[in-house]
Design an enzyme around this catalytic site. Structure first.
Site, PDB file in Angstrom:
ATOM      1  N   HIS A  33       0.977  -1.541  -0.028  1.00 39.94           N
ATOM      2  CA  HIS A  33       0.105   0.001   0.033  1.00 39.94           C
ATOM      3  C   HIS A  33       0.867   0.766  -0.157  1.00 39.94           C
ATOM      4  CE1 HIS A  33      -2.315  -3.181   2.105  1.00 39.94           C
ATOM      5  NE2 HIS A  33      -3.816  -2.597   1.112  1.00 39.94           N
ATOM      6  N   HIS A  73      -2.323  -1.025   7.279  1.00 44.72           N
ATOM      7  CA  HIS A  73      -1.711  -0.754   5.816  1.00 44.72           C
ATOM      8  C   HIS A  73      -0.806  -0.337   5.501  1.00 44.72           C
ATOM      9  CE1 HIS A  73      -5.270   1.964   5.882  1.00 44.72           C
ATOM     10  NE2 HIS A  73      -4.382   2.537   4.756  1.00 44.72           N
ATOM     11  N   ASN A 190      -7.920  11.800   3.764  1.00 50.64           N
ATOM     12  CA  ASN A 190      -7.584  11.611   2.436  1.00 50.64           C
ATOM     13  C   ASN A 190      -8.678  11.213   1.599  1.00 50.64           C
ATOM     14  OD1 ASN A 190      -7.990   9.356   2.499  1.00 50.64           O
ATOM     15  ND2 ASN A 190      -5.657   8.688   2.821  1.00 50.64           N
ATOM     16  N   HIS A 264      -4.352   3.391  -3.243  1.00 49.26           N
ATOM     17  CA  HIS A 264      -4.699   2.958  -1.887  1.00 49.26           C
ATOM     18  C   HIS A 264      -3.541   1.677  -1.527  1.00 49.26           C
ATOM     19  CE1 HIS A 264      -6.217   0.970   1.869  1.00 49.26           C
ATOM     20  NE2 HIS A 264      -6.638   0.291   0.807  1.00 49.26           N
ATOM     21  N   SER A 384     -21.546  -8.617  38.879  1.00 49.22           N
ATOM     22  CA  SER A 384     -21.788 -10.195  38.087  1.00 49.22           C
ATOM     23  C   SER A 384     -20.325 -10.599  37.909  1.00 49.22           C
ATOM     24  CB  SER A 384     -22.163  -9.472  36.514  1.00 49.22           C
ATOM     25  OG  SER A 384     -23.589  -8.817  37.037  1.00 49.22           O
ATOM     26  N   GLU A 411     -16.750  -3.218  25.385  1.00 56.50           N
ATOM     27  CA  GLU A 411     -15.933  -4.407  25.700  1.00 56.50           C
ATOM     28  C   GLU A 411     -15.106  -4.421  24.682  1.00 56.50           C
ATOM     29  OE1 GLU A 411     -19.360  -4.794  24.487  1.00 56.50           O
ATOM     30  OE2 GLU A 411     -20.369  -4.887  26.516  1.00 56.50           O
ATOM     31  N   HIS A 461     -20.497 -16.853  33.556  1.00 52.45           N
ATOM     32  CA  HIS A 461     -22.023 -16.407  32.783  1.00 52.45           C
ATOM     33  C   HIS A 461     -22.046 -17.400  31.705  1.00 52.45           C
ATOM     34  CE1 HIS A 461     -22.609 -13.325  35.809  1.00 52.45           C
ATOM     35  NE2 HIS A 461     -23.984 -13.141  35.879  1.00 52.45           N
ATOM     36  N   HIS A 473     -28.019 -14.440  26.185  1.00 57.50           N
ATOM     37  CA  HIS A 473     -26.825 -14.494  27.069  1.00 57.50           C
ATOM     38  C   HIS A 473     -26.247 -15.971  27.392  1.00 57.50           C
ATOM     39  CE1 HIS A 473     -28.851  -9.976  27.425  1.00 57.50           C
ATOM     40  NE2 HIS A 473     -27.705 -10.346  28.219  1.00 57.50           N
TER      41      HIS A 473
HETATM   42  C1  LIG Z   1     -11.165  -4.099  10.222  1.00 56.89           C
HETATM   43  C2  LIG Z   1     -10.851  -3.972   8.511  1.00 56.89           C
HETATM   44  N1  LIG Z   1     -11.562  -4.141   7.576  1.00 56.89           N
HETATM   45  C3  LIG Z   1     -11.382  -4.057   6.518  1.00 56.89           C
HETATM   46  C4  LIG Z   1     -10.311  -4.523   6.288  1.00 56.89           C
HETATM   47  C5  LIG Z   1      -9.260  -3.743   4.131  1.00 56.89           C
HETATM   48  N2  LIG Z   1      -8.407  -2.988   4.661  1.00 56.89           N
HETATM   49  C6  LIG Z   1      -7.806  -2.602   4.364  1.00 56.89           C
HETATM   50  S1  LIG Z   1      -7.584  -1.501   4.298  1.00 56.89           S
HETATM   51  C7  LIG Z   1      -9.068  -0.439   3.983  1.00 56.89           C
HETATM   52  C8  LIG Z   1      -9.354   1.057   3.885  1.00 56.89           C
HETATM   53  C9  LIG Z   1      -9.262   1.795   4.259  1.00 56.89           C
HETATM   54  O1  LIG Z   1      -9.124   3.629   4.458  1.00 56.89           O
HETATM   55  P1  LIG Z   1      -8.070   4.415   5.152  1.00 56.89           P
HETATM   56  O2  LIG Z   1      -8.608   3.714   5.890  1.00 56.89           O
HETATM   57  O3  LIG Z   1      -8.791   5.583   4.461  1.00 56.89           O
HETATM   58  O4  LIG Z   1      -7.008   3.849   4.358  1.00 56.89           O
HETATM   59  P2  LIG Z   1      -6.322   4.389   3.326  1.00 56.89           P
HETATM   60  O5  LIG Z   1      -7.153   4.516   0.919  1.00 56.89           O
HETATM   61  O6  LIG Z   1      -6.546   6.045   2.741  1.00 56.89           O
HETATM   62  O7  LIG Z   1      -5.547   5.139   2.954  1.00 56.89           O
HETATM   63  C10 LIG Z   1     -10.249  -1.611   3.713  1.00 56.89           C
HETATM   64  C11 LIG Z   1     -10.973  -1.598   4.032  1.00 56.89           C
HETATM   65  C12 LIG Z   1      -9.108  -3.949   7.057  1.00 56.89           C
HETATM   66  N3  LIG Z   1      -8.136  -4.015   6.558  1.00 56.89           N
HETATM   67  N4  LIG Z   1      -9.236  -4.489   8.303  1.00 56.89           N
HETATM   68 MG   LIG Z   2      -9.069   6.926   3.610  1.00 59.32          MG
END
Ligand SMILES: Cc1ncc(C[n+]2csc(CCOP(=O)(O)OP(=O)(O)O)c2C)c(N)n1
Ligand SMILES: [Mg+2]
Length: 665
Positions: A33, A73, A190, A264, A384, A411, A461, A473
């Site tokens: 990325h 990423h 962005n 991206h 609890s 949680e 529980h 639950h």
């Molecule tokens: C919980 C989760 N859901 C989905 C993804 C897959 N995923 C990785 S990056 C991304 C988009 C992220 O967008 P953003 O945070 O705006 O990053 P940018 O494109 O600006 O670098 C997704 C959906 C992930 N890594 N984690």
């Molecule tokens: Mg973004």
């Protein structure tokens, strides 16, 4: 505050070095990325160049600032920074081998893979929520040890995705409530995610949202270095946690692809890489960094080393130095073992009939009195979960000196914050909720397990035994699903003695989280003859041996051990020799040697009993084994009625045992 302006002349170059390293590493891997690292390069450069306090030669220095790349990423940003700072395990070779087997530069930053990675990120929203725990730990330790020893910041880079995720809402709410002023989150505004523009899927006014949660909020041009520095300065001056909305261009520097979702998560391609070099005026080969830039980044490390040396000196002369080192050092397992043994002597003599959640509270009195850095909490179920021992007092925004955290009905954020507290060091967190809501924190539990941080989950529980609250639950599949998770020790103790032993295991664990499954309903004490040995540590053991050869082995966990013992009595009256094995932890049992396991399980037919689904039992029961438990969801009724209704009773077990013996004979 007089803030350092370390090397401003070449900040543009410092940032471009990050951009090019990220772009080239992704190109070499043909995977990764580039967009986020290129867009965040200016923010990261100003943060590290003018503010971050760290020493690559001592990456674990307790008073360092914490940096969390929540947009995991964008891992290449972390690797490029750490390479330029001179971390000795992040050579150019690592960048060349980005995302390759055996390299430290994993697809997403992984805690423990390389120095300077404070937490594993990638599942969006986890980083910012883990950081809340780090920033809370900082304040709690500051309250204990003072500014001279604990005085640092937690900085987070979070993307649109992190802020969309539900966990971030829980975590930022909690951070605002606790007024965690040492937390600064940069939002990479962005306006792009994978599918395209953020307007496809969100209309939230993020600034208003954070302000509503009690944060200090600013909005800046994320490529204006002076604006970035001014915003960080203002953020640090404010008592509240800060969110800085940094308007950035994803993939900044790439002349044709910047600003588009195409940068991206895909390599730029040879042509665009060349065009980017041209546009940035960068004439160097891949992974070659000019001396001027290298020196500028290394100056950050040099400054940090001086800070660290000064801290070391302060600590050397500090009256609390020894206590501080103890907090950050290994657990005093010997002291705990002694205290817990004394507790076990009492419990086996008194043989109370208590729920294991209550037994857990009794054990916590011992743990918390022995380990001063134990930190408790619950997601609004304190009474609890029985998680608050008598001397504990709450942590509040006015007083971080307490040791009990009211996480609220959050949680997932609780679990992530506990990861952050544990990763920060100096404190050992545990926190409670109902077992069925393990699913509400599962992604953070998974990170505890993946990272190997010794968090303890107190989950009460734990079956239909909770009764009237009904199937919403009542966990039935939850325990099996948790047992499926690698590096998580699941313990379902049967009585107050096993619960004490389970707590000793949890409180001394080094690199494995522990999850305790505890009953709501009262259970008899089975272990009435004291033994010093922690029998729970073996995972499963013979609780009720037979005098001669066994006809059948009944294997049960938690509340069903009582049923197994009663069934063995019924069978005995009929001349059938039934041994009872208590099996509080499948994971710990799997770690025992084959001879021990064979001796415990025996050669007779095996019958498993657990008020949950059978999945995961086959390894213990073998092909020919039988199982008494649940096959679907529970129901709302008094617990005793439910056990009868679902056929989990001593009579049903005795009958099942007879059928099994007849079938195998
Ligand atoms: C919980 C989760 N859901 C989905 C993804 C897959 N995923 C990785 S990056 C991304 C988009 C992220 O967008 P953003 O945070 O705006 O990053 P940018 O494109 O600006 O670098 C997704 C959906 C992930 N890594 N984690
Ligand atoms: Mg973004």
């Amino acid at each position: 505050m007089n803030l350092p302006t370390r090397t401003t002349a070449s900040e543009a170059l410092m940032a471009n070095a990050l951009r090019v390293l990220a772009m080239d590493a992704v190109e070499a891997a043909q995977s990764g990325h580039p967009g986020a690292p290129m867009g965040l390069a200016d923010v990261a450069t100003v943060l590290f160049n003018r503010f971050m306090k760290l020493d690559p030669a001592e990456p674990g220095w307790p008073d360092r600032d914490r940096f969390v790349m929540s947009a995991g990423h964008g891992s290449m940003l972390v690797y490029a920074i750490n390479h330029l700072l001179g971390y000795d395990d992040m050579e150019a070779e690592q960048l060349r081998n980005f995302r390759q087997l055996g390299s430290r530069t994993a697809g997403h930053p992984e805690y423990g893979h390389a120095k300077g990675i404070e937490t594993t990120t990638g599942p969006l929203g986890q980083g910012v929520s883990t950081a809340v725990g780090m920033a809370l730990a900082e304040r709690m330790l500051n309250a204990r040890f003072g500014d001279e020893l604990v005085d640092h910041w937690t900085y987070v880079l979070a993307g649109d995705g992190c802020l969309m995720e539900g966990i971030s809402h829980e975590a930022t709410d909690l951070a605002g409530h606790l007024s965690l002023g040492r937390l600064i989150v940069f939002w990479d505004d962005n306006r792009i995610t994978i599918d395209g523009a953020t307007e496809l899927s969100t209309s939230t006014d993020q600034q208003a949202r954070f302000a509503a949660a009690g944060w200090h909020v600013q909005a800046i041009d994320g490529h204006d270095t002076d604006a970035i520095a001014a915003a960080i300065t203002a953020a640090r001056a404010d008592e509240r946690p800060s969110m800085i909305a940094c308007r950035t261009v994803i993939g900044k520097g790439a002349p044709n692809k910047a600003g588009s979702h195409k940068v991206h998560g895909a390599p730029l391609g040879a042509e665009e890489v060349a065009a980017t070099r041209e546009a940035l005026g960068w004439s160097f080969a891949p992974f070659e960094v000019p001396a001027e830039v290298r020196m500028a980044w290394e100056a950050v490390a040099t400054n940090g080393a001086a800070d660290r040396a000064a801290w070391q000196q302060r600590k050397g002369a500090h009256p609390l130095a020894a206590e501080f080192d103890r907090a950050f050092g290994p657990v005093d397992g010997k002291a705990l073992a002694e205290a817990m043994t004394a507790h076990k002597v009492r419990v086996s003599a008194e043989a109370p009939k208590v729920a294991t959640r209550k037994a857990s509270e009794l054990a916590l009195e011992v743990v918390n009195a022995t380990l001063p850095n134990s930190v408790g909490g619950s997601a609004d179920l304190t009474g609890s979960n029985n998680t608050r021992s008598s001397a504990m007092r709450p942590v509040t925004r006015q007083d971080y000196g307490g040791d009990y955290i009211h996480y609220g009905v959050r949680e997932h954020a609780m679990a992530a914050a506990m990861n952050g507290i544990a990763l920060h060091g100096g404190l050992r967190p545990y926190g409670g909720t109902f077992l069925v809501f393990a699913d509400y924190c599962r992604p953070a539990i998974r990170l505890s397990a993946l990272m190997g941080v010794p968090v303890t989950y107190v989950m009460t529980h734990d079956s239909i035994g909770l009764g009237e609250d009904g199937p919403t639950h009542q966990p039935v599949e939850t325990i099996a699903s948790l047992r499926a998770m690698p590096n998580l020790t699941v313990i379902r103790p049967a009585d107050a003695v096993e619960t004490a032993e389970a707590w000793e295991i949890a409180a001394t664990s080094v690199d494995t989280p522990t999850l305790l499954c505890l009953s709501r309903q009262g259970l008899p004490t089975h272990r009435r003859v004291h033994s010093d040995e922690n029998r729970t540590r073996s995972g499963a053991y013979l609780l009720r041996p037979t005098s001669g050869a066994r006809d059948v082995t009944l294997i049960a966990t938690g509340s069903e051990v009582e049923i197994a013992v009663a069934a063995a009595g019924l069978l005995e009256a009929q001349g059938i020799a039934a041994a009872v094995v208590s099996a509080p932890s499948f994971e710990l049992f799997a770690e025992q040697d084959a001879a021990y396991r064979a001796a415990v399980l025996g050669n007779a037919p095996r019958l498993g009993i657990e008020a949950a689904v059978a999945q995961g039992w086959r390894e213990i029961l073998g092909e020919g084994g039988a199982f008494v438990g649940m096959t679907g969801f529970g129901a709302s009724a008094p617990a005793a009625d439910l056990y009868r209704h679902f056929g989990i009773s001593a009579e049903a077990v005795a009958e099942a045992a007879q059928r099994l013996i007849a079938k195998t004979a």
